[in-house]
Motif scaffolding. Structure first.
Motif, PDB file in Angstrom:
ATOM      1  N   PHE A   1       0.831  -1.207   0.000  1.00 39.25           N
ATOM      2  CA  PHE A   1       0.000   0.000   0.000  1.00 39.25           C
ATOM      3  C   PHE A   1       0.865   1.257   0.000  1.00 39.25           C
ATOM      4  CE2 PHE A   1      -2.117   3.395   2.395  1.00 39.25           C
ATOM      5  CZ  PHE A   1      -3.213   3.598   1.584  1.00 39.25           C
ATOM      6  N   VAL A   2       1.877   1.304   0.860  1.00 40.45           N
ATOM      7  CA  VAL A   2       2.742   2.492   0.936  1.00 40.45           C
ATOM      8  C   VAL A   2       3.536   2.649  -0.360  1.00 40.45           C
ATOM      9  CG1 VAL A   2       4.664   3.542   2.192  1.00 40.45           C
ATOM     10  CG2 VAL A   2       2.841   2.409   3.447  1.00 40.45           C
ATOM     11  N   THR A   3       3.997   1.539  -0.934  1.00 41.15           N
ATOM     12  CA  THR A   3       4.705   1.609  -2.208  1.00 41.15           C
ATOM     13  C   THR A   3       3.787   2.124  -3.310  1.00 41.15           C
ATOM     14  OG1 THR A   3       6.198  -0.185  -1.591  1.00 41.15           O
ATOM     15  CG2 THR A   3       5.947   0.251  -3.933  1.00 41.15           C
ATOM     16  N   GLY A   4       2.572   1.624  -3.351  1.00 42.25           N
ATOM     17  CA  GLY A   4       1.606   2.110  -4.338  1.00 42.25           C
ATOM     18  C   GLY A   4       1.294   3.582  -4.159  1.00 42.25           C
ATOM     19  N   PHE A   5       1.187   4.017  -2.906  1.00 48.48           N
ATOM     20  CA  PHE A   5       0.951   5.433  -2.635  1.00 48.48           C
ATOM     21  C   PHE A   5       2.097   6.283  -3.165  1.00 48.48           C
ATOM     22  CE2 PHE A   5       1.728   9.079   0.167  1.00 48.48           C
ATOM     23  CZ  PHE A   5       0.567   9.792  -0.052  1.00 48.48           C
ATOM     24  N   LEU A   6       3.334   5.859  -2.947  1.00 54.82           N
ATOM     25  CA  LEU A   6       4.486   6.630  -3.408  1.00 54.82           C
ATOM     26  C   LEU A   6       4.577   6.658  -4.932  1.00 54.82           C
ATOM     27  CD1 LEU A   6       7.149   5.566  -0.768  1.00 54.82           C
ATOM     28  CD2 LEU A   6       6.093   7.805  -1.016  1.00 54.82           C
ATOM     29  N   VAL A   7       4.225   5.554  -5.595  1.00 52.81           N
ATOM     30  CA  VAL A   7       4.255   5.536  -7.057  1.00 52.81           C
ATOM     31  C   VAL A   7       3.192   6.475  -7.618  1.00 52.81           C
ATOM     32  CG1 VAL A   7       3.834   4.087  -9.085  1.00 52.81           C
ATOM     33  CG2 VAL A   7       5.270   3.246  -7.237  1.00 52.81           C
ATOM     34  N   VAL A   8       1.991   6.435  -7.038  1.00 53.92           N
ATOM     35  CA  VAL A   8       0.928   7.338  -7.497  1.00 53.92           C
ATOM     36  C   VAL A   8       1.310   8.786  -7.206  1.00 53.92           C
ATOM     37  CG1 VAL A   8      -1.479   8.009  -7.103  1.00 53.92           C
ATOM     38  CG2 VAL A   8      -0.875   5.614  -7.381  1.00 53.92           C
ATOM     39  N   MET A   9       1.962   9.025  -6.063  1.00 54.25           N
ATOM     40  CA  MET A   9       2.401  10.377  -5.741  1.00 54.25           C
ATOM     41  C   MET A   9       3.465  10.862  -6.731  1.00 54.25           C
ATOM     42  SD  MET A   9       3.778  11.936  -2.163  1.00 54.25           S
ATOM     43  CE  MET A   9       5.513  11.627  -2.338  1.00 54.25           C
ATOM     44  N   GLY A  10       4.316   9.961  -7.204  1.00 51.06           N
ATOM     45  CA  GLY A  10       5.319  10.336  -8.189  1.00 51.06           C
ATOM     46  C   GLY A  10       4.717  10.754  -9.512  1.00 51.06           C
ATOM     47  N   VAL A  11       3.557  10.200  -9.854  1.00 50.12           N
ATOM     48  CA  VAL A  11       2.867  10.605 -11.075  1.00 50.12           C
ATOM     49  C   VAL A  11       2.026  11.853 -10.818  1.00 50.12           C
ATOM     50  CG1 VAL A  11       1.141   9.911 -12.768  1.00 50.12           C
ATOM     51  CG2 VAL A  11       2.868   8.281 -12.023  1.00 50.12           C
ATOM     52  N   ALA A  12       1.369  11.905  -9.659  1.00 49.29           N
ATOM     53  CA  ALA A  12       0.442  13.000  -9.379  1.00 49.29           C
ATOM     54  C   ALA A  12       1.148  14.307  -9.037  1.00 49.29           C
ATOM     55  CB  ALA A  12      -0.481  12.613  -8.228  1.00 49.29           C
ATOM     56  N   LEU A  13       2.338  14.236  -8.455  1.00 52.37           N
ATOM     57  CA  LEU A  13       3.041  15.450  -8.057  1.00 52.37           C
ATOM     58  C   LEU A  13       3.333  16.379  -9.237  1.00 52.37           C
ATOM     59  CD1 LEU A  13       4.316  16.987  -5.672  1.00 52.37           C
ATOM     60  CD2 LEU A  13       6.429  15.759  -6.174  1.00 52.37           C
ATOM     61  N   PRO A  14       3.885  15.886 -10.350  1.00 51.38           N
ATOM     62  CA  PRO A  14       4.083  16.798 -11.487  1.00 51.38           C
ATOM     63  C   PRO A  14       2.770  17.317 -12.073  1.00 51.38           C
ATOM     64  CG  PRO A  14       5.407  14.833 -11.769  1.00 51.38           C
ATOM     65  CD  PRO A  14       4.529  14.595 -10.607  1.00 51.38           C
ATOM     66  N   VAL A  15       1.713  16.508 -12.015  1.00 50.12           N
ATOM     67  CA  VAL A  15       0.420  16.963 -12.525  1.00 50.12           C
ATOM     68  C   VAL A  15      -0.105  18.113 -11.679  1.00 50.12           C
ATOM     69  CG1 VAL A  15      -1.978  16.276 -12.928  1.00 50.12           C
ATOM     70  CG2 VAL A  15      -0.124  14.728 -13.534  1.00 50.12           C
ATOM     71  N   VAL A  16       0.005  17.989 -10.372  1.00 56.23           N
ATOM     72  CA  VAL A  16      -0.451  19.062  -9.483  1.00 56.23           C
ATOM     73  C   VAL A  16       0.411  20.307  -9.656  1.00 56.23           C
ATOM     74  CG1 VAL A  16      -0.685  19.726  -7.053  1.00 56.23           C
ATOM     75  CG2 VAL A  16      -1.487  17.496  -7.812  1.00 56.23           C
ATOM     76  N   LEU A  17       1.727  20.131  -9.791  1.00 56.84           N
ATOM     77  CA  LEU A  17       2.610  21.276  -9.992  1.00 56.84           C
ATOM     78  C   LEU A  17       2.301  21.989 -11.314  1.00 56.84           C
ATOM     79  CD1 LEU A  17       6.023  19.854  -8.733  1.00 56.84           C
ATOM     80  CD2 LEU A  17       4.576  21.546  -7.604  1.00 56.84           C
ATOM     81  N   ALA A  18       1.989  21.211 -12.351  1.00 59.39           N
ATOM     82  CA  ALA A  18       1.638  21.830 -13.635  1.00 59.39           C
ATOM     83  C   ALA A  18       0.272  22.506 -13.553  1.00 59.39           C
ATOM     84  CB  ALA A  18       1.640  20.785 -14.742  1.00 59.39           C
ATOM     85  N   HIS A  19      -0.646  21.927 -12.818  1.00 60.29           N
ATOM     86  CA  HIS A  19      -1.969  22.530 -12.675  1.00 60.29           C
ATOM     87  C   HIS A  19      -1.894  23.874 -11.935  1.00 60.29           C
ATOM     88  CE1 HIS A  19      -6.305  22.759 -12.257  1.00 60.29           C
ATOM     89  NE2 HIS A  19      -6.150  22.982 -10.959  1.00 60.29           N
ATOM     90  N   CYS A  20      -0.981  23.968 -10.979  1.00 63.32           N
ATOM     91  CA  CYS A  20      -0.799  25.217 -10.221  1.00 63.32           C
ATOM     92  C   CYS A  20       0.118  26.203 -10.941  1.00 63.32           C
ATOM     93  CB  CYS A  20      -0.236  24.911  -8.844  1.00 63.32           C
ATOM     94  SG  CYS A  20      -1.334  23.960  -7.805  1.00 63.32           S
ATOM     95  N   ASP A  21       0.518  25.879 -12.164  1.00 62.52           N
ATOM     96  CA  ASP A  21       1.415  26.711 -12.973  1.00 62.52           C
ATOM     97  C   ASP A  21       2.771  26.940 -12.322  1.00 62.52           C
ATOM     98  OD1 ASP A  21      -0.303  26.967 -15.121  1.00 62.52           O
ATOM     99  OD2 ASP A  21      -1.307  28.723 -14.257  1.00 62.52           O
ATOM    100  N   LEU A  22       3.232  25.973 -11.543  1.00 56.53           N
ATOM    101  CA  LEU A  22       4.578  26.049 -10.984  1.00 56.53           C
ATOM    102  C   LEU A  22       5.606  25.464 -11.942  1.00 56.53           C
ATOM    103  CD1 LEU A  22       3.854  25.104  -7.282  1.00 56.53           C
ATOM    104  CD2 LEU A  22       4.377  27.353  -8.203  1.00 56.53           C
TER     105      LEU A  22
END
Length: 130
Positions: A76-97
Motif C-alpha cells: 500500500f505504501v509503495t503504491g501510494f508513493l508511485v501514485v504520488m510520483g505521477v500525481a506530483l508533477p500533474v499538481v505542480l503543472a496545474h498550479c502553474d509552478l
C-alpha cells in the motif's frame, strides 16, 4: 548465463540513465527544479515493500496470516508513493509552478526510473534455499 546477466545489466542501466536524463532535463530546460522531487519519490518507493517483505518473516513455525498484513501495508505504501510520483508533477503543472512539457518529461522519466528499479529486483532476485 553470465552473458545474459551482463546484457540485462547494460540494458537496464541504459534505461535508468535515460530516465534520469529526462527528469534532469525537465528541470534544467525549463529553469524549475521542483520536478527533481519525482526522483526522490521513485527511489524511495520500493523501500517499504522491501522492508515489509523482510519483516513478515515467513517460516514453518509462525502463522502465515499474521505476516500477510505487514506485506500488504508495504504494498500500500509503495503504491501510494508511485501514485504520488505521477500525481506530483500533474499538481505542480496545474498550479502553474512547472510547464506541461516539464510535467510530461518528469512523469516519463520517473516511470522509467521506477520500472528499472523493479526490473533490477525481479531479474536478480536470489531464491532462498533451505
Amino acid at each position: 548465463m553470465a552473458m545474459a546477466g551482463i546484457k540485462t545489466i547494460i540494458v537496464l542501466s541504459f534505461i535508468l540513465a535515460i530516465g534520469f536524463l529526462l527528469v534532469i532535463l525537465s528541470s534544467a530546460l525549463f529553469n524549475n527544479f521542483l520536478t527533481l522531487l519525482v526522483v526522490a519519490t521513485y527511489c524511495i518507493a520500493p523501500i517499504p515493500n522491501w522492508l515489509c517483505g523482510k519483516a513478515s518473516n515467513q517460516d514453518d513455525f509462525t502463522d502465515s496470516g499474521s505476516g500477510n498484513s505487514v506485506v500488504e501495508l508495504g504494498r500500500f505504501v509503495t503504491g501510494f508513493l508511485v501514485v504520488m510520483g505521477v500525481a506530483l508533477p500533474v499538481v505542480l503543472a496545474h498550479c502553474d509552478l512547472i510547464r506541461p512539457e516539464a510535467m510530461v518529461m518528469s512523469i516519463v522519466g520517473g516511470l522509467l526510473i521506477y520500472g528499472t528499479i523493479i526490473s533490477f529486483t525481479m531479474f536478480f532476485r536470489q531464491e532462498e534455499e533451505f
